[in-house]
Design a protein around this motif. Structure first.
Motif, PDB file in Angstrom:
ATOM      1  N   MET A 130      -3.757  20.489 -19.128  1.00  0.00           N
ATOM      2  CA  MET A 130      -4.671  20.832 -20.215  1.00  0.00           C
ATOM      3  C   MET A 130      -5.875  19.892 -20.324  1.00  0.00           C
ATOM      4  SD  MET A 130      -2.477  19.616 -23.599  1.00  0.00           S
ATOM      5  CE  MET A 130      -0.956  20.421 -23.108  1.00  0.00           C
ATOM      6  N   MET A 131      -5.882  18.791 -19.583  1.00  0.00           N
ATOM      7  CA  MET A 131      -6.948  17.813 -19.731  1.00  0.00           C
ATOM      8  C   MET A 131      -8.347  18.385 -19.438  1.00  0.00           C
ATOM      9  SD  MET A 131      -6.075  15.025 -21.061  1.00  0.00           S
ATOM     10  CE  MET A 131      -7.625  14.194 -20.721  1.00  0.00           C
ATOM     11  N   PRO A 132      -8.568  19.132 -18.346  1.00  0.00           N
ATOM     12  CA  PRO A 132      -9.923  19.662 -18.109  1.00  0.00           C
ATOM     13  C   PRO A 132     -10.406  20.564 -19.236  1.00  0.00           C
ATOM     14  CG  PRO A 132      -8.604  19.795 -16.109  1.00  0.00           C
ATOM     15  CD  PRO A 132      -7.657  19.423 -17.210  1.00  0.00           C
ATOM     16  N   ALA A 133      -9.507  21.419 -19.734  1.00  0.00           N
ATOM     17  CA  ALA A 133      -9.893  22.318 -20.823  1.00  0.00           C
ATOM     18  C   ALA A 133     -10.183  21.547 -22.102  1.00  0.00           C
ATOM     19  CB  ALA A 133      -8.789  23.350 -21.069  1.00  0.00           C
ATOM     20  N   PHE A 134      -9.394  20.520 -22.390  1.00  0.00           N
ATOM     21  CA  PHE A 134      -9.657  19.692 -23.563  1.00  0.00           C
ATOM     22  C   PHE A 134     -10.966  18.921 -23.404  1.00  0.00           C
ATOM     23  CE2 PHE A 134      -5.279  19.938 -25.365  1.00  0.00           C
ATOM     24  CZ  PHE A 134      -5.663  20.140 -26.686  1.00  0.00           C
ATOM     25  N   GLY A 135     -11.287  18.537 -22.181  1.00  0.00           N
ATOM     26  CA  GLY A 135     -12.567  17.876 -21.945  1.00  0.00           C
ATOM     27  C   GLY A 135     -13.739  18.778 -22.286  1.00  0.00           C
ATOM     28  N   ASN A 136     -13.669  20.027 -21.859  1.00  0.00           N
ATOM     29  CA  ASN A 136     -14.722  20.985 -22.191  1.00  0.00           C
ATOM     30  C   ASN A 136     -14.810  21.204 -23.704  1.00  0.00           C
ATOM     31  OD1 ASN A 136     -15.356  21.391 -19.482  1.00  0.00           O
ATOM     32  ND2 ASN A 136     -13.934  23.107 -19.265  1.00  0.00           N
ATOM     33  N   LEU A 137     -13.651  21.263 -24.350  1.00  0.00           N
ATOM     34  CA  LEU A 137     -13.618  21.461 -25.798  1.00  0.00           C
ATOM     35  C   LEU A 137     -14.232  20.267 -26.524  1.00  0.00           C
ATOM     36  CD1 LEU A 137     -12.761  23.300 -28.107  1.00  0.00           C
ATOM     37  CD2 LEU A 137     -10.472  22.292 -27.991  1.00  0.00           C
ATOM     38  N   ALA A 138     -14.017  19.071 -26.007  1.00  0.00           N
ATOM     39  CA  ALA A 138     -14.592  17.871 -26.625  1.00  0.00           C
ATOM     40  C   ALA A 138     -16.123  17.898 -26.531  1.00  0.00           C
ATOM     41  CB  ALA A 138     -14.050  16.621 -25.944  1.00  0.00           C
ATOM     42  N   ILE A 139     -16.660  18.283 -25.374  1.00  0.00           N
ATOM     43  CA  ILE A 139     -18.107  18.383 -25.212  1.00  0.00           C
ATOM     44  C   ILE A 139     -18.673  19.451 -26.144  1.00  0.00           C
ATOM     45  CG2 ILE A 139     -19.979  18.886 -23.618  1.00  0.00           C
ATOM     46  CD1 ILE A 139     -18.558  16.254 -23.069  1.00  0.00           C
ATOM     47  N   GLU A 140     -17.964  20.567 -26.251  1.00  0.00           N
ATOM     48  CA  GLU A 140     -18.406  21.635 -27.149  1.00  0.00           C
ATOM     49  C   GLU A 140     -18.417  21.161 -28.597  1.00  0.00           C
ATOM     50  OE1 GLU A 140     -19.755  25.519 -28.033  1.00  0.00           O
ATOM     51  OE2 GLU A 140     -19.591  24.408 -26.139  1.00  0.00           O
ATOM     52  N   THR A 141     -17.439  20.342 -28.960  1.00  0.00           N
ATOM     53  CA  THR A 141     -17.378  19.813 -30.328  1.00  0.00           C
ATOM     54  C   THR A 141     -18.573  18.922 -30.624  1.00  0.00           C
ATOM     55  OG1 THR A 141     -14.955  19.879 -30.252  1.00  0.00           O
ATOM     56  CG2 THR A 141     -15.950  18.521 -31.965  1.00  0.00           C
ATOM     57  N   LEU A 142     -18.973  18.111 -29.658  1.00  0.00           N
ATOM     58  CA  LEU A 142     -20.160  17.283 -29.841  1.00  0.00           C
ATOM     59  C   LEU A 142     -21.389  18.141 -30.113  1.00  0.00           C
ATOM     60  CD1 LEU A 142     -21.796  14.643 -29.694  1.00  0.00           C
ATOM     61  CD2 LEU A 142     -21.868  14.937 -27.202  1.00  0.00           C
ATOM     62  N   LYS A 143     -21.545  19.210 -29.359  1.00  0.00           N
ATOM     63  CA  LYS A 143     -22.709  20.072 -29.550  1.00  0.00           C
ATOM     64  C   LYS A 143     -22.651  20.808 -30.886  1.00  0.00           C
ATOM     65  CE  LYS A 143     -22.119  22.121 -25.558  1.00  0.00           C
ATOM     66  NZ  LYS A 143     -22.342  23.023 -24.396  1.00  0.00           N
ATOM     67  N   LEU A 144     -21.467  21.258 -31.262  1.00  0.00           N
ATOM     68  CA  LEU A 144     -21.323  21.979 -32.532  1.00  0.00           C
ATOM     69  C   LEU A 144     -21.469  21.061 -33.742  1.00  0.00           C
ATOM     70  CD1 LEU A 144     -18.337  24.363 -31.682  1.00  0.00           C
ATOM     71  CD2 LEU A 144     -20.738  25.000 -31.995  1.00  0.00           C
ATOM     72  N   SER A 145     -21.310  19.758 -33.530  1.00  0.00           N
ATOM     73  CA  SER A 145     -21.409  18.826 -34.652  1.00  0.00           C
ATOM     74  C   SER A 145     -22.791  18.853 -35.296  1.00  0.00           C
ATOM     75  CB  SER A 145     -21.085  17.399 -34.198  1.00  0.00           C
ATOM     76  OG  SER A 145     -22.099  16.893 -33.333  1.00  0.00           O
ATOM     77  N   SER A 146     -23.794  19.365 -34.583  1.00  0.00           N
ATOM     78  CA  SER A 146     -25.135  19.455 -35.165  1.00  0.00           C
ATOM     79  C   SER A 146     -25.176  20.368 -36.387  1.00  0.00           C
ATOM     80  CB  SER A 146     -26.130  19.951 -34.112  1.00  0.00           C
ATOM     81  OG  SER A 146     -25.776  21.242 -33.655  1.00  0.00           O
ATOM     82  N   LEU A 147     -24.189  21.256 -36.520  1.00  0.00           N
ATOM     83  CA  LEU A 147     -24.157  22.158 -37.670  1.00  0.00           C
ATOM     84  C   LEU A 147     -23.923  21.423 -38.987  1.00  0.00           C
ATOM     85  CD1 LEU A 147     -22.096  25.176 -36.236  1.00  0.00           C
ATOM     86  CD2 LEU A 147     -24.567  25.061 -36.628  1.00  0.00           C
ATOM     87  N   VAL A 148     -23.314  20.232 -38.915  1.00  0.00           N
ATOM     88  CA  VAL A 148     -23.025  19.517 -40.164  1.00  0.00           C
ATOM     89  C   VAL A 148     -24.307  19.074 -40.857  1.00  0.00           C
ATOM     90  CG1 VAL A 148     -20.804  18.721 -39.262  1.00  0.00           C
ATOM     91  CG2 VAL A 148     -22.803  17.226 -39.104  1.00  0.00           C
ATOM     92  N   SER A 149     -25.422  19.080 -40.139  1.00  0.00           N
ATOM     93  CA  SER A 149     -26.699  18.734 -40.777  1.00  0.00           C
ATOM     94  C   SER A 149     -27.053  19.728 -41.878  1.00  0.00           C
ATOM     95  CB  SER A 149     -27.821  18.698 -39.738  1.00  0.00           C
ATOM     96  OG  SER A 149     -28.034  19.983 -39.169  1.00  0.00           O
ATOM     97  N   LEU A 150     -26.452  20.924 -41.827  1.00  0.00           N
ATOM     98  CA  LEU A 150     -26.748  21.957 -42.813  1.00  0.00           C
ATOM     99  C   LEU A 150     -26.066  21.704 -44.153  1.00  0.00           C
ATOM    100  CD1 LEU A 150     -26.513  25.091 -40.492  1.00  0.00           C
ATOM    101  CD2 LEU A 150     -28.564  23.902 -41.273  1.00  0.00           C
ATOM    102  N   ILE A 151     -25.134  20.738 -44.213  1.00  0.00           N
ATOM    103  CA  ILE A 151     -24.534  20.370 -45.496  1.00  0.00           C
ATOM    104  C   ILE A 151     -24.951  18.945 -45.864  1.00  0.00           C
ATOM    105  CG2 ILE A 151     -22.613  21.997 -45.356  1.00  0.00           C
ATOM    106  CD1 ILE A 151     -20.824  19.680 -44.477  1.00  0.00           C
ATOM    107  N   SER A 152     -26.167  18.612 -45.484  1.00  0.00           N
ATOM    108  CA  SER A 152     -26.844  17.367 -45.881  1.00  0.00           C
ATOM    109  C   SER A 152     -26.215  16.100 -45.329  1.00  0.00           C
ATOM    110  CB  SER A 152     -26.943  17.267 -47.420  1.00  0.00           C
ATOM    111  OG  SER A 152     -25.685  17.041 -48.018  1.00  0.00           O
ATOM    112  N   ILE A 153     -25.557  16.197 -44.171  1.00  0.00           N
ATOM    113  CA  ILE A 153     -25.051  15.003 -43.499  1.00  0.00           C
ATOM    114  C   ILE A 153     -26.157  14.464 -42.597  1.00  0.00           C
ATOM    115  CG2 ILE A 153     -23.361  14.093 -41.854  1.00  0.00           C
ATOM    116  CD1 ILE A 153     -21.384  16.135 -42.875  1.00  0.00           C
TER     117      ILE A 153
END
Length: 221
Positions: free
Chosen positions: A140-163
């Protein structure tokens, strides 16, 4: 434009982004293993509960989840700080997708090994933690690695709740300077640099896990 005056703001935003990302990955991984194992070993009821969790968080918009946690929950008396909300929502997202990764990896363990474990009178707990999981984690490590990178990119959405993450900081500087090209180009480079650091960390962890699996197999042979 004097970039030196805005570098501390960008740096602080990048630190917030990485903090939210890493916390979300850690909490989300714990949720992924918990619900993924329930899908396989939880029996009919607990497996159904885990299935509902994964389908809800995989089947709904992450942005809507973020707004629901931040704006709707306080209406029923349950509220969190913006950063806590961002971490919880991203972690739930990681957990939903990660649970399916865990489930698939557990099912990839050969039936011959499971039958051998039963022949040695291993109970389900021993079989899971001594036979299935050590091998599944490697898969599962390669798939979790891809998910971790995706999480970094999706983290930009938190700017919409004033973070005040990296995206929020970049938008604030852009509003002050009206220089969209430069600020967003630098922001892209920052996200790419953080992605590279995250990928290197994941590769190191993956190498460590694979090395441990090889040593474990050698010890049992």
């Amino acid at each position: 434009m004097d970039w030196k005056a805005y570098l501390p703001m960008l740096w602080q935003g990048a630190v917030v982004t990485m903090t939210i990302t890493l916390a979300s990955i850690v909490v989300g991984a714990a949720l992924a293993f918990f619900f993924g194992i329930l899908r396989v070993e939880g029996g009919p009821i607990l497996s159904a509960v885990a299935l509902c969790y994964t389908e809800v968080f995989r089947g709904t918009s992450l942005l809507v989840q973020l707004f629901w946690f931040y704006y709707a929950l306080p209406l029923v008396g349950l509220s969190f700080e913006p950063i806590t909300t961002g971490i919880l929502v991203l972690a739930a997202h990681v957990g939903g997708y990660g649970a399916e990764i865990v489930r698939g990896a557990l099912f990839s363990v050969s039936t011959q090994q499971l039958e051998a474990a039963r022949a040695l009178n291993f109970n389900r707990f021993q079989t899971l933690f001594r036979i299935s999981l050590p091998q599944a984690v490697v898969e599962m490590m390669p798939a979790f690695g891809n998910l971790a990178i995706e999480t970094l990119k999706l983290s930009s959405l938190v700017s919409l709740i004033s973070i005040a993450d990296l995206t929020f900081s970049a938008q604030s500087i852009r509003n002050l300077t009206l220089d969209s090209t430069s600020i967003y180009s630098i922001t892209l480079v920052c996200y790419f640099a953080m992605s590279l650091m995250l990928m290197v960390a994941i590769k190191v962890i993956e190498r460590f896990v694979r090395r441990g699996d090889v040593l474990s197999r050698a010890g049992h042979s």
